[in-house]
Design a protein around this motif. Structure first.
Motif: not given
Length: 300
Positions: A65-73, A75-80, A89-94
């Motif tokens: 997964i490439a995501s606009a940031g910031p990211v929190d590796l 926690a596996g979450t993103v807040a673009p 948002f818990p993108i890795r978990e989802r």
């Protein structure tokens, strides 16, 4: 059946998904507009649909997964910044829940662009690489000693927010004088308009580039000003990371010599140290596919 890596590239304008083979070739891809809905589930529904479409009938060895940031590796979450509905948002978990049993790796979109160019693009063979995108915003990522460098939270290489003007204007990040406030496409166009540019078309960076190519004096000054800011940033990052190559992509970079010639000239002025003077600056080769290829590279 050939095993493929499923790659996602999540940004404020579009969400893309693709399948990448072991050689780094993008064998299939789809994209959808990023919903502007305030409900975080709206964007997730798009991601989930793309995952289902790409994985159908295929053997998927993992998801990058490439995501606009910031990211929190951790926690596996993103807040673009450009996807306001996603905050933590818990993108890795989802994604893991949507495709159980396969590894899922997350990275910032700038890092993935750099990884894509390092694996299959203009950065092949470079040991110390900065990949950056100059477009609506400015992003970046680092490959150091041949390996992706995430940093403490996953946001290393966020070069658009290197300060190049301590008395500069406020940035969307909350800081002041970031290179993005000078060299991003919208800021270039706004500066040109404020300094007398009368565009021949839409007052955007694409028209600015066309007018600069036609010899418009204000448009050329806007590109020179942007290039100087980018070069100052490259010199600063190069001094810290001992780079050998900078690969630049994005919409503004597609203007070619209008950007690259003054960047190289300005870098020569800033490069007082020999190891900075040795940095090569080249155009990206993969275009919009770099993020997907780099996301797949997270699984290598």
């Amino acid at each position: 059946m050939t095993e493929l890596t499923l790659a996602l590239d999540i940004g404020g304008t579009k969400i893309a998904a693709g399948l990448v083979d072991a050689d780094g070739s993008l064998v299939d891809s789809q994209q959808r507009p990023t919903p502007r809905d305030a409900d975080p589930e709206a964007a997730w529904t798009v991601v989930e649909g793309l995952l289902s479409e790409m994985a159908a009938g295929r053997t998927v060895r993992g998801v990058g997964i490439a995501s606009a940031g910031p990211v929190d590796l951790p926690a596996g979450t993103v807040a673009p910044i450009n996807v306001p509905a996603w905050r933590g948002f818990p993108i890795r978990e989802r994604v893991s829940a949507a495709l159980p049993g396969v590894p899922v790796r997350l990275g910032g979109d700038g890092l993935c662009m750099a990884l894509g160019e390092h694996w299959r693009g203009a950065g092949q063979g470079a040991a110390f690489l900065l990949g950056m995108v100059v477009s609506t915003g400015i992003g970046g990522g680092l490959v150091l000693d041949g390996e992706p460098y995430d940093g403490r939270t996953g946001n290393a290489g966020h070069v658009g927010h290197v300060v190049v003007d301590v008395a500069g204007e406020q940035c969307s990040c909350g800081g002041r004088g970031c290179v993005e406030t000078i060299a991003s496409g919208p800021h270039m166009a706004a500066w040109a308009r404020a300094n007398g540019w009368q565009p021949t078309g839409d007052a955007d960076a694409k028209t600015l580039a066309a007018d600069a190519a036609a010899g418009d004096a204000v448009a050329l000054r806007a590109f020179a000003r942007s290039a100087t800011a980018v070069a100052a940033m490259i010199a600063s990052v190069g001094a810290v990371c001992d780079l050998d190559l900078v690969v630049i992509g994005g919409g503004v970079a597609r203007s070619g010599p209008l950007l690259f010639d003054p960047v190289r000239a300005a870098l020569a002025q800033f490069a007082g140290l020999s190891f900075i003077a040795d940095i090569e600056v080249v155009p990206a080769a993969l275009g919009g596919d770099a993020g997907l290829v780099g996301a797949a590279a997270l699984l290598r």
